[in-house]
Motif scaffolding. Structure first.
Motif, mmCIF file in Angstrom:
data_model
loop_
_atom_site.group_PDB
_atom_site.id
_atom_site.type_symbol
_atom_site.label_atom_id
_atom_site.label_comp_id
_atom_site.label_asym_id
_atom_site.label_seq_id
_atom_site.Cartn_x
_atom_site.Cartn_y
_atom_site.Cartn_z
ATOM 1 N N SER A 197 2.439 6.166 0.022
ATOM 2 C CA SER A 197 3.233 4.995 -0.376
ATOM 3 C C SER A 197 4.368 5.419 -1.292
ATOM 4 O O SER A 197 5.508 4.977 -1.138
ATOM 5 C CB SER A 197 2.368 3.978 -1.104
ATOM 6 N N ALA A 198 4.045 6.291 -2.248
ATOM 7 C CA ALA A 198 5.062 6.742 -3.196
ATOM 8 C C ALA A 198 6.178 7.473 -2.467
ATOM 9 O O ALA A 198 7.355 7.264 -2.752
ATOM 10 C CB ALA A 198 4.436 7.635 -4.248
ATOM 11 N N ILE A 227 -6.322 -1.745 15.000
ATOM 12 C CA ILE A 227 -5.536 -1.323 13.838
ATOM 13 C C ILE A 227 -5.072 -2.543 13.043
ATOM 14 O O ILE A 227 -5.168 -2.584 11.806
ATOM 15 C CB ILE A 227 -4.316 -0.482 14.293
ATOM 16 N N LEU A 228 -4.610 -3.573 13.768
ATOM 17 C CA LEU A 228 -4.169 -4.797 13.078
ATOM 18 C C LEU A 228 -5.335 -5.458 12.345
ATOM 19 O O LEU A 228 -5.205 -5.883 11.195
ATOM 20 C CB LEU A 228 -3.584 -5.785 14.090
ATOM 21 N N CYS A 229 -6.486 -5.550 13.036
ATOM 22 C CA CYS A 229 -7.639 -6.205 12.419
ATOM 23 C C CYS A 229 -8.099 -5.425 11.187
ATOM 24 O O CYS A 229 -8.479 -6.012 10.177
ATOM 25 C CB CYS A 229 -8.789 -6.301 13.403
ATOM 26 N N PHE A 230 -8.054 -4.090 11.276
ATOM 27 C CA PHE A 230 -8.491 -3.279 10.143
ATOM 28 C C PHE A 230 -7.545 -3.453 8.962
ATOM 29 O O PHE A 230 -7.963 -3.417 7.810
ATOM 30 C CB PHE A 230 -8.569 -1.801 10.548
ATOM 31 N N GLN A 231 -6.247 -3.644 9.278
ATOM 32 C CA GLN A 231 -5.296 -3.881 8.197
ATOM 33 C C GLN A 231 -5.715 -5.123 7.410
ATOM 34 O O GLN A 231 -5.646 -5.153 6.194
ATOM 35 C CB GLN A 231 -3.905 -4.077 8.807
ATOM 36 N N ALA A 232 -6.175 -6.140 8.155
ATOM 37 C CA ALA A 232 -6.625 -7.363 7.489
ATOM 38 C C ALA A 232 -7.952 -7.122 6.784
ATOM 39 O O ALA A 232 -8.194 -7.624 5.688
ATOM 40 C CB ALA A 232 -6.755 -8.489 8.501
ATOM 41 N N LYS A 233 -8.838 -6.352 7.393
ATOM 42 C CA LYS A 233 -10.128 -6.061 6.777
ATOM 43 C C LYS A 233 -9.964 -5.274 5.487
ATOM 44 O O LYS A 233 -10.694 -5.472 4.526
ATOM 45 C CB LYS A 233 -10.978 -5.241 7.753
ATOM 46 N N MET A 289 -7.597 -5.578 3.537
ATOM 47 C CA MET A 289 -6.804 -6.392 2.617
ATOM 48 C C MET A 289 -5.512 -5.694 2.236
ATOM 49 O O MET A 289 -5.145 -5.590 1.056
ATOM 50 C CB MET A 289 -7.597 -6.719 1.363
ATOM 51 N N GLN A 290 -4.823 -5.194 3.242
ATOM 52 C CA GLN A 290 -3.541 -4.540 2.989
ATOM 53 C C GLN A 290 -2.426 -5.465 3.441
ATOM 54 O O GLN A 290 -2.620 -6.306 4.312
ATOM 55 C CB GLN A 290 -3.443 -3.253 3.821
ATOM 56 N N VAL A 291 -1.237 -5.274 2.864
ATOM 57 C CA VAL A 291 -0.051 -5.957 3.361
ATOM 58 C C VAL A 291 0.057 -5.616 4.856
ATOM 59 O O VAL A 291 -0.185 -4.473 5.217
ATOM 60 C CB VAL A 291 1.186 -5.431 2.606
ATOM 61 N N PRO A 292 0.402 -6.518 5.760
ATOM 62 C CA PRO A 292 0.853 -7.899 5.570
ATOM 63 C C PRO A 292 -0.270 -8.935 5.479
ATOM 64 O O PRO A 292 0.017 -10.114 5.509
ATOM 65 C CB PRO A 292 1.697 -8.142 6.816
ATOM 66 N N PHE A 293 -1.520 -8.500 5.390
ATOM 67 C CA PHE A 293 -2.601 -9.491 5.401
ATOM 68 C C PHE A 293 -3.355 -9.537 4.076
ATOM 69 O O PHE A 293 -4.514 -9.906 4.042
ATOM 70 C CB PHE A 293 -3.585 -9.193 6.541
ATOM 71 N N ALA A 306 -1.947 3.120 9.003
ATOM 72 C CA ALA A 306 -2.289 1.935 8.216
ATOM 73 C C ALA A 306 -1.429 1.857 6.956
ATOM 74 O O ALA A 306 -0.920 0.793 6.600
ATOM 75 C CB ALA A 306 -3.761 1.969 7.833
ATOM 76 N N ILE A 307 -1.233 3.012 6.294
ATOM 77 C CA ILE A 307 -0.444 3.013 5.058
ATOM 78 C C ILE A 307 1.009 2.655 5.355
ATOM 79 O O ILE A 307 1.653 1.927 4.606
ATOM 80 C CB ILE A 307 -0.536 4.385 4.378
ATOM 81 N N LEU A 308 1.515 3.152 6.504
ATOM 82 C CA LEU A 308 2.912 2.858 6.835
ATOM 83 C C LEU A 308 3.099 1.383 7.172
ATOM 84 O O LEU A 308 4.099 0.776 6.787
ATOM 85 C CB LEU A 308 3.379 3.733 8.001
ATOM 86 N N ILE A 309 2.120 0.800 7.892
ATOM 87 C CA ILE A 309 2.215 -0.639 8.167
ATOM 88 C C ILE A 309 2.284 -1.394 6.846
ATOM 89 O O ILE A 309 3.089 -2.295 6.655
ATOM 90 C CB ILE A 309 0.995 -1.128 8.978
ATOM 91 N N LYS A 310 1.443 -0.960 5.908
ATOM 92 C CA LYS A 310 1.405 -1.622 4.609
ATOM 93 C C LYS A 310 2.753 -1.550 3.906
ATOM 94 O O LYS A 310 3.172 -2.504 3.247
ATOM 95 C CB LYS A 310 0.327 -0.943 3.754
ATOM 96 N N ASN A 311 3.438 -0.422 4.071
ATOM 97 C CA ASN A 311 4.665 -0.230 3.307
ATOM 98 C C ASN A 311 5.925 -0.701 4.008
ATOM 99 O O ASN A 311 7.005 -0.585 3.463
ATOM 100 C CB ASN A 311 4.825 1.248 2.945
ATOM 101 N N THR A 312 5.806 -1.195 5.228
ATOM 102 C CA THR A 312 7.022 -1.621 5.927
ATOM 103 C C THR A 312 6.939 -3.082 6.321
ATOM 104 O O THR A 312 7.596 -3.494 7.260
ATOM 105 C CB THR A 312 7.256 -0.773 7.186
ATOM 106 N N ASN A 313 6.131 -3.854 5.624
ATOM 107 C CA ASN A 313 6.018 -5.270 5.960
ATOM 108 C C ASN A 313 5.879 -6.099 4.709
ATOM 109 O O ASN A 313 5.265 -5.678 3.739
ATOM 110 C CB ASN A 313 4.788 -5.516 6.829
ATOM 111 N N PRO A 314 6.443 -7.318 4.742
ATOM 112 C CA PRO A 314 6.135 -8.263 3.675
ATOM 113 C C PRO A 314 4.835 -8.991 3.991
ATOM 114 O O PRO A 314 4.334 -8.909 5.115
ATOM 115 C CB PRO A 314 7.313 -9.225 3.700
#
Lengths: 401, 301
Positions: free
Chosen positions: B30-31, B187-193, B195-199, B263-271
Motif C-alpha cells: 500500500s505504501a 476475489i471480489l467476495c474475499f475483498q468483502a470478507k 473488510m477491505q476497500v471498496p467493501f 487484493a491489496i491493489l484492489i484495495k488501493n485503487t478504489n473508493p
C-alpha cells in the motif's frame, strides 16, 4: 404524530472530535437506518476574538494577525485586508505588485484545491488519491518556500504592495512548475471521469440546487457548482485579474461530482493566470510597493476570491494607527450551512463526503515534531525557527530557482 | 497431537506469524502504491504488543460477557481454519477438513463482529453491525455459487485435501473458462470478507469510526485486529487452494503472494462503495456471473 413517534431515529455525531473533520465543528446527523432525516450544525467552538484583537493592533500588525486566521487560506485574508485598507486610502499599487499578488493568490488556490482533492479521496476511503494529490502538491509548496520564504504564511502582502519581489528567474520557475502541473491535473481529471466506482459515489450525492444555493448565500466553488456564476476576481477586478485571460467555470448539477470538477477546472485556470502573470512580470518594470503615511478616516471593503469562496473584510477607520472596527466574513461561514439542505435525504456515506465537499477550513500546517528520549535532541521553538530558515536559505542557494 | 497442531503448528501460533508477515506485506505494498516508504518489518509485532499492554475498557451498558467473548470466538474460529487449510496443503490427502466446514467457520468472524457491535451500546457500533450483516448477506450467495464451480470441476470433491490432489493431477481449476469467472467472483467476495476497500462499509473509519469495533480497546481489540490479519492471510490461501492446487512448492508461494497483492491493489485503487451499491453489485452482476460459471462448469467448459 403517533407515526412520527414510532420512527426509530438515531443520532450520529460527527465532530467535534471525529476522523472525518479534525476541526471543531459539530454535525449532529439524525438517521433512520442509513437515511439521514435531519441535521443540526453547531459551530463556534474555536472563537479566537480576532476582530477584537485587530482593534488593538497597528494596521501593519493586523496584516500578520489576519494571516493566522487560517492555515490554508493564509494569503486570502491578508489579500482581502490589504484591498480593504487600500480602498480607505484610495491607493493604487504598482503594476508589478499587482502581478505578484495574483501569482500568490493563485498559488494558494492550486495548493488548497489539491489538498481538498486529496482529502476527498481519503473520506471516500481512497487513500491512494490522497497520497498522490499531496505528493503533487509538494513541489508547489517548495516553490512557495523558495520564492516567498515559506510553505504557508508567506507574508507576501503589504499595505501598498508586496513584501518580496520575484525576479525573472523566479518567474521562469513558476512557468516551469505550472507546465509540469498540467499533465498531472489532466491525469487526475481523467482518473475521476473514467472511474465508474468514483462516479457512482459522487454523482447525485449531496445535490444543492441553484435555488437553495442562493438562499443559503453559498459562495465560491460551492455556488459555481450549483449554477451561480459568481467570482469576485471577475465581477469586481482587483490586482491583475482584469489584465489576464481566464474564465470562470460553472456547472449546474450541484452534486459532489460537479464540485470536484469545478475545483479541478479552477486549478487549470489558476495555472493559466500564473503563467500569464509570470510572463507579464518580466516586462513590468518599477517598484513593488508604495509608501503609505497614514490611514485616513473612512470605511473600506476588501474582497478576495479565496479557494473556498469570497473573503470579505470591512474596516472602519477614525484615523490614527489602529482600525476602529474590523469585520471579517470567511467563506466557510456561508458554505457550511448549505449542508442542512444537501445532506438531508441522503445516506450516511453520502453525508460524509457532502460535508467534506464544502471544504471547510483546516488549520494544519505543523511542520516538525521533536521527540524526547533515546538520547535525541529536543528542539526549542527558537531552534526550530533557525532550522526552518536554514533550510529555506539552502533551498534558495542551491540550484537557484 | 491435535492440541499441539491447533495451538502451535500449523494452527494459531503459525497462523499468527504468517498473518503478521501478510499484514506487513499489505502495509508495504500500500505504501509503495501511495509513494510512501512504509513501516519496518517488525511494525505489526510492535502494534500487537502495544495493544496487548493497553487497558481493557468495557462501556457501561454493554454486556461484558458477549463483549469480551466476541473477539475470542473470531480468533478461535480462524485458528481452526488455519489448521485445516495449512494441514491440507502439507498432506494433501486423507480426511483433514471439509470445504463446507471452512465456509461455516469463515462466517464466525462476521458473527462475532455483529455480536460485538450489538453488545457495545453505541449507535455507531450498532450501525456497523447492521452494515456488516448486510454485507455478509450480499456476498455469501455468489461465494457459495463460485465454490460450486470448484466442486463440479474437481468431480464432486468436498474434502479440501481431495480438491488439492485432484487439481495437482489434472490441472488447476483456473485453467478453464468457468474457473476464471469463479476466481474473479471469489476475489471480489474475499475483498468483502476481509473488510477491505471498496467493501469496508461496516467499519468505514471516516463515516462511523470503525463501526462495530469502536468501543474496543486493549487486548480484545488486539484479537479483532489479529483476526482481520488472519483473514487476510487465510483467504488468499483458500483462493489458491480452490483454484490453483494449493501451495506445494516455491511457485505455490508466488501464486499465494500474487493473489494477496491483487487484493491489496484492489484495495488501493478504489473508493468505498455505499451499502446499497454493494448489495446491488453482489446480488446483480456478481451472482449472475457466478451462476453463469456454474452453468459453464456443468457444460464442462
Amino acid at each position: 404524530m403517533s407515526k412520527e413517534e414510532k420512527r426509530q431515529i438515531t443520532e450520529i455525531p460527527i465532530g467535534p472530535y471525529h476522523p472525518l473533520q479534525e476541526e471543531p465543528e459539530f454535525f449532529r446527523l439524525k438517521v433512520e437506518g442509513e437515511k439521514v432525516v435531519g441535521l443540526d450544525i453547531e459551530i463556534g467552538y474555536n472563537h479566537r476574538g480576532i476582530e477584537k484583537l485587530a482593534e488593538s493592533k497597528h494596521y501593519d500588525q493586523v496584516l500578520f494577525l489576519v494571516e493566522r486566521i487560517c492555515g490554508i487560506c493564509s494569503t486570502s485574508h491578508p489579500f482581502a485586508y490589504v484591498n480593504c485598507v487600500e480602498e480607505i486610502c484610495g491607493l493604487d499599487i504598482p503594476l508589478r505588485a499587482k502581478y505578484i499578488r495574483s501569482i500568490v493568490g493563485e498559488m494558494e488556490r492550486i495548493h488548497s484545491h489539491m489538498l481538498w482533492l486529496g482529502l476527498a479521496g481519503h473520506f471516500l476511503g481512497y487513500n491512494t488519491v490522497w497520497m498522490w494529490c499531496w505528493k503533487y502538491r509538494e513541489p508547489l509548496l517548495e516553490l512557495c518556500e523558495k520564492l516567498f520564504g515559506n510553505r504557508q504564511h508567506y507574508a507576501m502582502m503589504k499595505i501598498g504592495g508586496v513584501r518580496r519581489d520575484i525576479d525573472n528567474a523566479g518567474g521562469s520557475a513558476f512557468c516551469r512548475e505550472m507546465n509540469l502541473l498540467l499533465p498531472k491535473l489532466d491525469m487526475l481529471q481523467k482518473a475521476i471521469e473514467d472511474d465508474p466506482v468514483l462516479r457512482a459515489r459522487l454523482k447525485i450525492a449531496g445535490t444543492l440546487p441553484k435555488k437553495e444555493a442562493v438562499s443559503f448565500c453559498a459562495v465560491g466553488p460551492m455556488a459555481r457548482a450549483s449554477g451561480i456564476d459568481i467570482d469576485v476576481r471577475r465581477d469586481e477586478p482587483y490586482a491583475a485579474y482584469s489584465m489576464v485571460d481566464w474564465t470562470v467555470p460553472v456547472r449546474t448539477e450541484g452534486d459532489v461530482y460537479a464540485k470536484t470538477m469545478i475545483r479541478l477546472e479552477e486549478m487549470r485556470q489558476s495555472v493559466l493566470i500564473i503563467k500569464q502573470c509570470a510572463e507579464a512580470l518580466k516586462k513590468a518594470k518599477g517598484d513593488i510597493s508604495v509608501q503609505i503615511k497614514e490611514v485616513p478616516p473612512g470605511e473600506g471593503i476588501g474582497r478576495h476570491e479565496a479557494p473556498r469562496g469570497e473573503v470579505f473584510h470591512y474596516i472602519k477607520s477614525r484615523g490614527g494607527t489602529v482600525p476602529y472596527r474590523h469585520k471579517i466574513r470567511a467563506p466557510s461561514y456561508m458554505n457550511v450551512f448549505t449542508n442542512e439542505y444537501a445532506v438531508v435525504g441522503g445516506t450516511i456515506p453520502d453525508a460524509a463526503i457532502t460535508l467534506a465537499a464544502v471544504d471547510p477550513c483546516y488549520c494544519c500546517t505543523e511542520r516538525m515534531q521533536a521527540v524526547d528520549g533515546a538520547g535525541r535532541q529536543v528542539y526549542t521553538s527558537k531552534q526550530l525557527i533557525d532550522i526552518c530558515r536554514e533550510k529555506t536559505f539552502s533551498m534558495k542557494r542551491g540550484k537557484n530557482k | 497431537m491435535i492440541i499441539f497442531e491447533y495451538f502451535f503448528y500449523p494452527g494459531i501460533l503459525f497462523a499468527l506469524v504468517v498473518s503478521l508477515a501478510v499484514s506487513w506485506i499489505d502495509r508495504k505494498v500500500s505504501a509503495l502504491v501511495q509513494w510512501r516508504v512504509g513501516p519496518p518489518v517488525m511494525q505489526p509485532v510492535y502494534d500487537l504488543i502495544k495493544l496487548m499492554k493497553k487497558e481493557t475498557l468495557i462501556p457501561s451498558g454493554a454486556s461484558p460477557v458477549v463483549f469480551l467473548l466476541a473477539p475470542a470466538f473470531s480468533f478461535a474460529a480462524l485458528g481452526l481454519v488455519s489448521l485445516i487449510l495449512f494441514n491440507s496443503n502439507l498432506y494433501a490427502s486423507g480426511f483433514i477438513g471439509d470445504i463446507l466446514v471452512v465456509v461455516y467457520l469463515l462466517v464466525v468472524p462476521v458473527f462475532s463482529l455483529i455480536m460485538a457491535g450489538a453488545s457495545s451500546a453505541n449507535p455507531l457500533a450498532s450501525l456497523g453491525a447492521s452494515r456488516e450483516m448486510k454485507t455478509a448477506l450480499s456476498y455469501e450467495l455468489p461465494f457459495i455459487l463460485a465454490l460450486g464451480v470448484v466442486i463440479i470441476k474437481t468431480g464432486g470433491a468436498l474434502d479440501i485435501g481431495e480438491i488439492i490432489s485432484v487439481q495437482r493431477l489434472s490441472g488447476p481449476v483456473i485453467y478453464s473458462l468457468s474457473g476464471i469467472i469463479a476466481f474473479a467472483v471469489v476475489i471480489l467476495c474475499f475483498q468483502a470478507k476481509m473488510m477491505q476497500v471498496p467493501f469496508d462499509i461496516s467499519e468505514a473509519e471516516q463515516e462511523i469510526m470503525g463501526g462495530a469495533i469502536i468501543e474496543y480497546s486493549g487486548p480484545p481489540l488486539g484479537f479483532f485486529v489479529v483476526s482481520r490479519w488472519m483473514l487476510m492471510a487465510l483467504l488468499p490461501l483458500l483462493a489458491v487452494i480452490l483454484f490453483m492446487g494449493g501451495i506445494g512448492s516455491f511457485t505455490g508461494v508466488i501464486k499465494y503472494i500474487a493473489v494477496l497483492v491483487i487484493a491489496i491493489l484492489i484495495k488501493n485503487t478504489n473508493p468505498r462503495l455505499r451499502i446499497n451499491q454493494t448489495l446491488r453489485l453482489f446480488w446483480g452482476p456478481v451472482t449472475l456471473a457466478a451462476a453463469a460459471g456454474v452453468l459453464l462448469a456443468l457444460l464442462g467448459l
